[in-house]
Design a protein around this motif. Structure first.
Motif, PDB file in Angstrom:
ATOM      1  N   SER A 123      20.872  25.639  33.137  1.00 17.81           N
ATOM      2  CA  SER A 123      20.320  24.397  32.582  1.00 17.81           C
ATOM      3  C   SER A 123      19.714  24.643  31.195  1.00 17.81           C
ATOM      4  CB  SER A 123      19.263  23.804  33.519  1.00 17.81           C
ATOM      5  OG  SER A 123      18.108  24.619  33.567  1.00 17.81           O
ATOM      6  N   GLY A 124      19.293  25.874  30.917  1.00 19.87           N
ATOM      7  CA  GLY A 124      18.774  26.205  29.581  1.00 19.87           C
ATOM      8  C   GLY A 124      19.856  26.036  28.529  1.00 19.87           C
ATOM      9  N   TRP A 125      21.031  26.530  28.842  1.00 22.96           N
ATOM     10  CA  TRP A 125      22.181  26.401  27.941  1.00 22.96           C
ATOM     11  C   TRP A 125      22.558  24.950  27.737  1.00 22.96           C
ATOM     12  CZ3 TRP A 125      25.049  27.852  24.159  1.00 22.96           C
ATOM     13  CH2 TRP A 125      26.398  27.508  24.059  1.00 22.96           C
ATOM     14  N   LYS A 126      22.550  24.196  28.840  1.00 23.68           N
ATOM     15  CA  LYS A 126      22.898  22.768  28.743  1.00 23.68           C
ATOM     16  C   LYS A 126      21.907  22.024  27.852  1.00 23.68           C
ATOM     17  CE  LYS A 126      25.365  22.166  33.081  1.00 23.68           C
ATOM     18  NZ  LYS A 126      24.881  22.268  34.461  1.00 23.68           N
ATOM     19  N   ASP A 127      20.604  22.287  28.069  1.00 21.26           N
ATOM     20  CA  ASP A 127      19.581  21.620  27.255  1.00 21.26           C
ATOM     21  C   ASP A 127      19.730  22.002  25.785  1.00 21.26           C
ATOM     22  OD1 ASP A 127      18.628  20.534  29.574  1.00 21.26           O
ATOM     23  OD2 ASP A 127      16.801  21.753  29.681  1.00 21.26           O
ATOM     24  N   TYR A 128      19.985  23.260  25.549  1.00 20.76           N
ATOM     25  CA  TYR A 128      20.123  23.750  24.169  1.00 20.76           C
ATOM     26  C   TYR A 128      21.297  23.066  23.464  1.00 20.76           C
ATOM     27  CZ  TYR A 128      21.293  26.951  20.345  1.00 20.76           C
ATOM     28  OH  TYR A 128      21.609  27.492  19.126  1.00 20.76           O
ATOM     29  N   LEU A 129      22.415  22.937  24.169  1.00 20.01           N
ATOM     30  CA  LEU A 129      23.587  22.280  23.581  1.00 20.01           C
ATOM     31  C   LEU A 129      23.261  20.843  23.187  1.00 20.01           C
ATOM     32  CD1 LEU A 129      26.718  23.250  25.727  1.00 20.01           C
ATOM     33  CD2 LEU A 129      26.145  23.955  23.388  1.00 20.01           C
ATOM     34  N   ARG A 130      22.481  20.188  24.020  1.00 18.02           N
ATOM     35  CA  ARG A 130      22.160  18.787  23.810  1.00 18.02           C
ATOM     36  C   ARG A 130      21.118  18.604  22.716  1.00 18.02           C
ATOM     37  NH1 ARG A 130      19.103  15.777  27.027  1.00 18.02           N
ATOM     38  NH2 ARG A 130      18.761  17.596  28.339  1.00 18.02           N
ATOM     39  N   THR A 131      20.074  19.471  22.721  1.00 14.92           N
ATOM     40  CA  THR A 131      18.893  19.202  21.891  1.00 14.92           C
ATOM     41  C   THR A 131      18.515  20.334  20.948  1.00 14.92           C
ATOM     42  OG1 THR A 131      17.393  20.161  23.520  1.00 14.92           O
ATOM     43  CG2 THR A 131      17.920  17.848  23.797  1.00 14.92           C
ATOM     44  N   GLY A 132      19.108  21.503  21.101  1.00 14.79           N
ATOM     45  CA  GLY A 132      18.674  22.656  20.305  1.00 14.79           C
ATOM     46  C   GLY A 132      17.370  23.251  20.802  1.00 14.79           C
ATOM     47  N   GLU A 133      16.877  22.716  21.925  1.00 14.29           N
ATOM     48  CA  GLU A 133      15.607  23.185  22.490  1.00 14.29           C
ATOM     49  C   GLU A 133      15.757  23.461  23.976  1.00 14.29           C
ATOM     50  OE1 GLU A 133      12.462  20.400  21.966  1.00 14.29           O
ATOM     51  OE2 GLU A 133      12.618  20.389  19.772  1.00 14.29           O
ATOM     52  N   GLY A 202      17.393  49.362  31.989  1.00 15.50           N
ATOM     53  CA  GLY A 202      17.671  50.795  32.014  1.00 15.50           C
ATOM     54  C   GLY A 202      18.495  51.196  33.221  1.00 15.50           C
ATOM     55  N   ARG A 203      18.727  50.251  34.140  1.00 18.74           N
ATOM     56  CA  ARG A 203      19.393  50.593  35.388  1.00 18.74           C
ATOM     57  C   ARG A 203      20.655  49.778  35.631  1.00 18.74           C
ATOM     58  NH1 ARG A 203      16.086  53.123  39.244  1.00 18.74           N
ATOM     59  NH2 ARG A 203      14.473  54.178  38.067  1.00 18.74           N
ATOM     60  N   GLY A 204      21.172  49.159  34.591  1.00 15.63           N
ATOM     61  CA  GLY A 204      22.489  48.538  34.726  1.00 15.63           C
ATOM     62  C   GLY A 204      22.486  47.075  35.122  1.00 15.63           C
ATOM     63  N   ILE A 205      21.300  46.470  35.216  1.00 11.96           N
ATOM     64  CA  ILE A 205      21.265  45.052  35.583  1.00 11.96           C
ATOM     65  C   ILE A 205      20.496  44.263  34.523  1.00 11.96           C
ATOM     66  CG2 ILE A 205      20.329  43.359  37.218  1.00 11.96           C
ATOM     67  CD1 ILE A 205      20.996  45.202  39.463  1.00 11.96           C
ATOM     68  N   ILE A 206      21.125  43.203  34.046  1.00 12.68           N
ATOM     69  CA  ILE A 206      20.430  42.265  33.169  1.00 12.68           C
ATOM     70  C   ILE A 206      19.802  41.194  34.044  1.00 12.68           C
ATOM     71  CG2 ILE A 206      20.748  40.460  31.427  1.00 12.68           C
ATOM     72  CD1 ILE A 206      23.065  42.138  30.286  1.00 12.68           C
ATOM     73  N   ILE A 207      18.499  41.033  33.948  1.00 14.58           N
ATOM     74  CA  ILE A 207      17.855  39.892  34.599  1.00 14.58           C
ATOM     75  C   ILE A 207      17.782  38.801  33.536  1.00 14.58           C
ATOM     76  CG2 ILE A 207      15.829  39.029  35.818  1.00 14.58           C
ATOM     77  CD1 ILE A 207      15.207  41.914  36.658  1.00 14.58           C
ATOM     78  N   ALA A 208      18.735  37.883  33.599  1.00 14.71           N
ATOM     79  CA  ALA A 208      18.871  36.887  32.536  1.00 14.71           C
ATOM     80  C   ALA A 208      17.716  35.893  32.562  1.00 14.71           C
ATOM     81  CB  ALA A 208      20.201  36.159  32.666  1.00 14.71           C
ATOM     82  N   ASP A 209      17.312  35.507  33.765  1.00 12.33           N
ATOM     83  CA  ASP A 209      16.164  34.612  33.905  1.00 12.33           C
ATOM     84  C   ASP A 209      15.655  34.739  35.323  1.00 12.33           C
ATOM     85  OD1 ASP A 209      17.894  33.011  35.519  1.00 12.33           O
ATOM     86  OD2 ASP A 209      18.590  31.984  33.725  1.00 12.33           O
ATOM     87  N   THR A 210      14.485  34.203  35.544  1.00  7.30           N
ATOM     88  CA  THR A 210      13.921  34.280  36.887  1.00  7.30           C
ATOM     89  C   THR A 210      12.897  33.183  37.092  1.00  7.30           C
ATOM     90  OG1 THR A 210      13.064  35.815  38.552  1.00  7.30           O
ATOM     91  CG2 THR A 210      11.978  35.836  36.406  1.00  7.30           C
TER      92      THR A 210
END
Ligand SMILES: Nc1ncnc2c1ncn2[C@@H]1O[C@H](COP(=O)(O)OP(=O)(O)OP(=O)(O)O)[C@@H](O)[C@H]1O
Ligand SMILES: [Mg+2]
Length: 298
Positions: A123-133, A202-210
């Motif tokens: 939803s962050g990506w969707k909001d950004y596409l719509r509003t830049g925020e 450092g251990r191979g996992i990206i925690i993109a968001d939480t």
């Protein structure tokens, strides 16, 4: 460790507080809840009829790991995951519950999901596409899907009883919780996320968001509650295949989603079953996530 899978619990002697998509929550006494992580899995917001062996165990052990690791940042609700330390009512069903149950301090949970994003997705990506925020944060122009953000951002959401949570601004949180609490939740969430993200990277996992949840304990002190930094409350991406400009494969659910996409299913309940080999491959992913993060086999 139990090898059997568990799709649903039932305790005639305990009051069921809530059955979520994955977890069943019971009132143990006035001060404590029992949170049982079943082996249910959801995809496209629907719970599947097929259990994922050992998933509940992984979720519980990962939460326990992070609660321990992050306890210097903020106190939390964890009392024990050891059945021997729980009431006899719980111990009577020990075969079902062993390894997948947390007894926690009951809290008055704030009605706000404390989401932190380090990467642009969902939803962050969707909001950004719509509003830049995203939730009132103005972001640089020209970011790609799944791009890392210049700084992690606090992007709170309402806790919807049904359906989708709605993103809100920090200002809106302030209207609900007041200035001091809002500031505390924001700063604490960002600190927790940063520490966990750096550690996992450092251990191979990206925690993109939480998503974190907080509440007040009986003394009015703010504590971290719910589950923390599990694949169910976070986006985990495999670091070795990370490439911005598109959506990323999920560390844990990708086989399930890929399989479901091959079917002619409208993504409305009831969800179809998944074949045993997809379920087993998914179990392997959960165990791998656990091992990467903790350095131990479960
Ligand atoms: N210490 C606590 N005191 C009181 N409530 C708590 C505590 N810890 C967690 N909770 C609440 O327990 C509930 C867990 O149920 P929830 O519906 O989130 O389950 P879930 O399996 O995560 O399902 P979903 O995917 O639908 O969120 C949440 O409402 C959460 O706020
Ligand atoms: Mg939940």
């Amino acid at each position: 460790m139990s090898t059997a899978t568990l799709l649903q619990t039932s305790f005639p002697d305990l009051q069921l507080v809530r059955r979520g998509k994955v977890r069943d929550v019971y009132a143990v006494d006035n001060d404590h809840f029992l949170i049982v992580a079943t082996d249910r899995i959801s995809a496209f917001d629907c719970v599947l009829p097929t259990p994922i062996r050992r998933k509940g165990e992984v979720l519980t052990a990962l939460s326990q790991f992070w609660f321990d690791k992050l306890s210097d940042v903020v106190p939390n609700h964890m009392v024990t995951t050891d059945l021997q330390e729980m009431t006899s009512i719980v111990q009577r069903q020990s075969d079902e519950l062993n390894g997948r149950s947390m007894m926690v301090k009951r809290a008055d949970v704030f009605p706000v999901e404390c989401v932190v994003r380090g990467y642009l997705s969902g939803s962050g990506w969707k909001d950004y596409l719509r509003t830049g925020e995203v939730c009132g944060h103005k972001l640089p122009a020209g970011l790609q899907e799944s791009a890392e953000l210049p700084e992690p951002v606090f992007t709170p959401a309402t806790k919807a009883e049904e359906g989708h949570d709605e993103n809100i601004t920090e200002e809106q949180v302030r209207e609900i919780l007041g200035d001091e609490t809002t500031r505390f939740l924001r700063d604490t969430s960002l600190r927790l996320y940063r520490e966990a993200k750096d550690y996992a990277l450092g251990r191979g996992i990206i925690i993109a968001d939480t998503k974190f949840e907080f509440g007040r304990d009986q003394d009015g002190k703010i504590i971290l509650v719910d589950e923390v930094l599990t694949p169910d409350s976070s986006r985990f991406w495999p670091q070795d295949s990370y490439s911005p400009g598109k959506s990323q494969p999920s560390f844990d659910k990708q086989f399930v989603r890929d399989y479901l996409e091959t079917l002619d299913w409208d993504k409305q309940p009831p969800a179809p079953a998944i074949p045993p080999e997809i379920a087993e491959a998914t179990t392997a992913r959960y165990l791998e996530a656990y091992k990467l993060i903790t350095g131990r086999d479960l």
